[in-house]
Design a protein around this motif. Structure first.
Motif, mmCIF file in Angstrom:
data_model
loop_
_atom_site.group_PDB
_atom_site.id
_atom_site.type_symbol
_atom_site.label_atom_id
_atom_site.label_comp_id
_atom_site.label_asym_id
_atom_site.label_seq_id
_atom_site.Cartn_x
_atom_site.Cartn_y
_atom_site.Cartn_z
ATOM 1 N N LYS A 1 0.521 -1.287 -0.481
ATOM 2 C CA LYS A 1 -0.398 0.235 0.064
ATOM 3 C C LYS A 1 1.078 1.476 -0.175
ATOM 4 O O LYS A 1 0.904 2.165 -0.893
ATOM 5 N N ARG B 1 0.737 3.940 -2.284
ATOM 6 C CA ARG B 1 0.845 5.907 -2.351
ATOM 7 C C ARG B 1 1.273 6.289 -2.738
ATOM 8 O O ARG B 1 1.220 7.053 -4.536
ATOM 9 N N ASP C 1 -3.479 11.867 -1.783
ATOM 10 C CA ASP C 1 -4.187 12.445 0.049
ATOM 11 C C ASP C 1 -6.082 12.278 0.141
ATOM 12 O O ASP C 1 -6.648 13.018 1.158
ATOM 13 N N ILE D 1 -8.192 10.517 -1.329
ATOM 14 C CA ILE D 1 -8.341 8.856 -1.208
ATOM 15 C C ILE D 1 -9.501 8.159 -0.012
ATOM 16 O O ILE D 1 -10.371 8.303 -0.661
ATOM 17 N N PRO D 2 -9.157 8.965 1.250
ATOM 18 C CA PRO D 2 -9.244 8.144 2.590
ATOM 19 C C PRO D 2 -10.601 9.271 2.701
ATOM 20 O O PRO D 2 -11.742 8.904 3.224
ATOM 21 N N ASN D 3 -10.577 10.477 1.483
ATOM 22 C CA ASN D 3 -11.869 11.430 1.592
ATOM 23 C C ASN D 3 -13.114 10.414 0.796
ATOM 24 O O ASN D 3 -13.562 11.247 1.060
ATOM 25 N N PRO E 1 -14.990 7.703 0.228
ATOM 26 C CA PRO E 1 -14.899 6.180 1.326
ATOM 27 C C PRO E 1 -16.352 5.923 0.471
ATOM 28 O O PRO E 1 -15.963 4.380 -0.081
ATOM 29 N N THR F 1 -15.029 4.715 -3.055
ATOM 30 C CA THR F 1 -14.978 3.483 -2.792
ATOM 31 C C THR F 1 -15.692 2.297 -2.339
ATOM 32 O O THR F 1 -15.238 0.985 -3.314
ATOM 33 N N PRO G 1 -16.201 2.188 6.126
ATOM 34 C CA PRO G 1 -15.782 1.494 7.397
ATOM 35 C C PRO G 1 -16.051 1.039 8.339
ATOM 36 O O PRO G 1 -16.260 0.162 9.059
ATOM 37 N N SER H 1 -4.362 -3.349 -3.277
ATOM 38 C CA SER H 1 -3.994 -2.099 -2.986
ATOM 39 C C SER H 1 -4.538 -0.714 -4.310
ATOM 40 O O SER H 1 -4.350 -0.179 -4.215
ATOM 41 N N MET I 1 -6.938 1.328 -4.967
ATOM 42 C CA MET I 1 -6.191 3.006 -5.355
ATOM 43 C C MET I 1 -6.826 3.347 -7.030
ATOM 44 O O MET I 1 -7.298 4.190 -7.098
ATOM 45 N N THR J 1 -10.503 3.797 -7.306
ATOM 46 C CA THR J 1 -11.587 4.849 -6.557
ATOM 47 C C THR J 1 -10.974 6.175 -8.010
ATOM 48 O O THR J 1 -12.199 6.980 -7.869
#
Ligand code: HEM
Length: 470
Positions: A107, A111, A315, A317-319, A321, A324, A388, A413, A417, A420
């Motif tokens: 992962k 990134r 940065d 990507i986690p925002n 959800p 994804t 999550p 991973s 990524m 998304t």
């Protein structure tokens, strides 16, 4: 070992007939097993197979007792096309190569590839946008070209471009002929040595009859593409830390490089395994989103809020959800790798059921993903299952799009990524609707693909709408 219990059986004759007439599909007797039982046994020709439908049994085969299983004889066909590589290798040799390649696909390292992924996606969206408000697109093949380019750029420093378009035909032909060959294989059930001889003949024979000649054409076409890539890199070395350079430069304790043949086999595998499954899963996701406008609207809102019209960065990507989750839920609904077969290399026992050495064990991923005991309302497309807070604590073998245990997909991973980013960037300008009347149905080859593709219309988005209705 405990006392063996009686295992329900499925008629081998019925299974063989269905296999010959209808091929392997999600409702085949060999996949469905026996009603009301989590394990079923069947004998076709000289081969005994078991279908296991309970996640605990799957845990046993892929995790707890993984040492007692190898990939099944069907992988010999893959070995004929892909050679000996991470996908088809076993035991110590597999372990050594997996250790070598794991860091590049971790992962953290992936990134670092995000900018490399974004370039071909942005180029795709620009090339796609011809300025009109409605553009027709066949999503399955379009996604093949795009995912080939992403894998090529991120792992091999190479834009596949035209080759991507050619791959749709190559891969479709390859998978369809492999499906026919698998049907015959399951019914004829040859010994492994017979299978290996058959694979060698397929590669080298000057004449092969139809439909197997199509497989030979696929092997030769893929070979040409991959050798061109390797020769080009050797002629024009680069200093990048991509997968191709890793494969070409790695040395063992005695200073020996990987044989070029092995480099070819790994590159072929990463190129094929790295794009086909991803492209399929994306095509299914666009289809499911078009059928579920509420889920799609929520995705569009999230993309707009987070990106506000700009290019994404790692940065972001986690925002994203929900974005994804739309992809993850599509892989629950239509898992591209819908079945995982293994061969027992020694006697085993699953919950009291005796599995003799040499038997095939089938993990029907599609069936597990649609089992109401593990997935309430399984026929409803509901991405919130993968937010999550809802996914936390879910037993690992309830959801297996990437397989499980030590042979779990090395590209997990990378795929998450990449998809998304693709979903977000393709949705910034357009929303995708189905072309009415176009039949969309699954075709079960080695992967679960939309048989006739997914014909869609990309509709340019209108700023500030609350509902993206046509
Ligand atoms: C949505 C996308 C993908 C799906 C659904 C998928 C699915 C799978 C599954 C189920 C396996 C395990 C097969 C088995 O145990 O028999 C696997 C293995 C593998 N996948 Fe993927 N895959 C995807 C993307 C990728 C990508 C992006 C790459 C590389 C760039 C990749 C490379 C591989 C390789 C090399 C293996 C063999 C690993 C080993 O045995 O050590 N896959 N994949």
């Amino acid at each position: 070992m405990s006392t063996a219990v009686r295992t329900p059986s499925v008629s081998g004759l019925h299974a063989a007939q269905s296999m010959l007439l209808k091929g392997l599909h999600t409702g085949s007797p060999i996949v469905k097993g026996a009603p009301g039982s989590d394990i079923a046994r069947m004998r076709v020709g000289r081969r005994t197979s078991f279908t296991i439908k309970h996640p605990d049994y799957v845990d046993h085969v892929l995790h707890g007792a993984a040492d007692r299983y190898h990939k099944s004889i069907e992988y010999e066909l893959l070995r004929a096309v892909l050679g000996l590589n991470l996908f088809t290798d076993e035991d110590d040799s597999w372990r050594r190569h997996r250790m070598l390649l794991n860091p590049t696909m971790s992962k953290r390292h992936v990134r670092g590839m995000v900018d490399l992924m974004i370039d071909p996606i942005a180029a795709y969206v620009d090339a796609f946008d011809d300025g009109s408000d409605r553009i027709e697109v066949e999503m399955a093949s379009s996604m093949v070209g795009l995912t080939m380019d992403v894998v090529g750029t991120a792992l091999f420093g190479h834009r596949f471009g035209e080759v991507g378009a050619k791959m749709t035909k190559v891969v479709t032909t390859g998978l369809r002929s492999a499906e026919v060959a698998t049907r015959l294989l399951i019914v004829a059930s040859p010994p492994v040595w017979g299978m290996r001889a058959f694979s060698r003949a397929l590669h080298h024979a000057p004449y092969v009859p139809p439909p197997l000649n199509a497989l030979q054409w696929v092997m030769r076409t893929v070979d040409e593409i991959v050798w061109d890539l390797i020769d080009d890199r050797r002629a024009h070395p680069t200093g990048s830390d991509d997968l191709l350079n890793l494969l070409l430069s790695t040395q063992d304790e005695d200073g020996r490089h990987l044989p070029l043949r092995r480099v070819r086999d790994e590159v072929t595998t990463f190129m094929l395994a790295g794009h086909e499954t991803t492209a399929n899963a994306l095509a299914w996701m666009w289809y499911l989103l078009a059928l579920n406008p509420d889920a799609r609207d929520r995705m569009l809102r999230e993309v707009d809020e987070v990106l506000d019209g700009r290019r994404p960065t790692v940065d972001d990507i986690p925002n994203l959800p929900w974005t994804t989750a739309c992809f993850q839920e599509a892989m629950r609904f239509y898992p591209p790798a819908w079945i995982i077969p293994r061969t027992a290399i020694e006697d085993d026992e699953i919950d009291g059921h005796r599995i003799p050495k040499g038997a095939t064990v089938i993990v029907p991923i599609h069936a597990i993903h649609h089992d109401p005991r593990f997935w309430p309302d399984p026929e409803v497309y509901d991405p919130s299952r993968f937010l999550p807070e809802n996914a936390r604590g879910r037993p690992r073998s309830h959801y297996l799009p990437f397989g499980g245990g030590r042979r779990i997909c090395i590209g997990t991973s990378f795929a998450l990524m990449e998809t998304t980013l693709i979903t977000a960037m393709m949705s910034q300008r357009f929303v995708y609707d189905l072309v009415p009347g176009h039949p969309v149905e699954p075709e079960a080859t080695l992967t679960l693909r939309p048989r006739n593709g997914v014909k869609m219309v990309a509709r340019r988005r209108v700023a500030n709408t609350t509902r993206e209705a046509a």
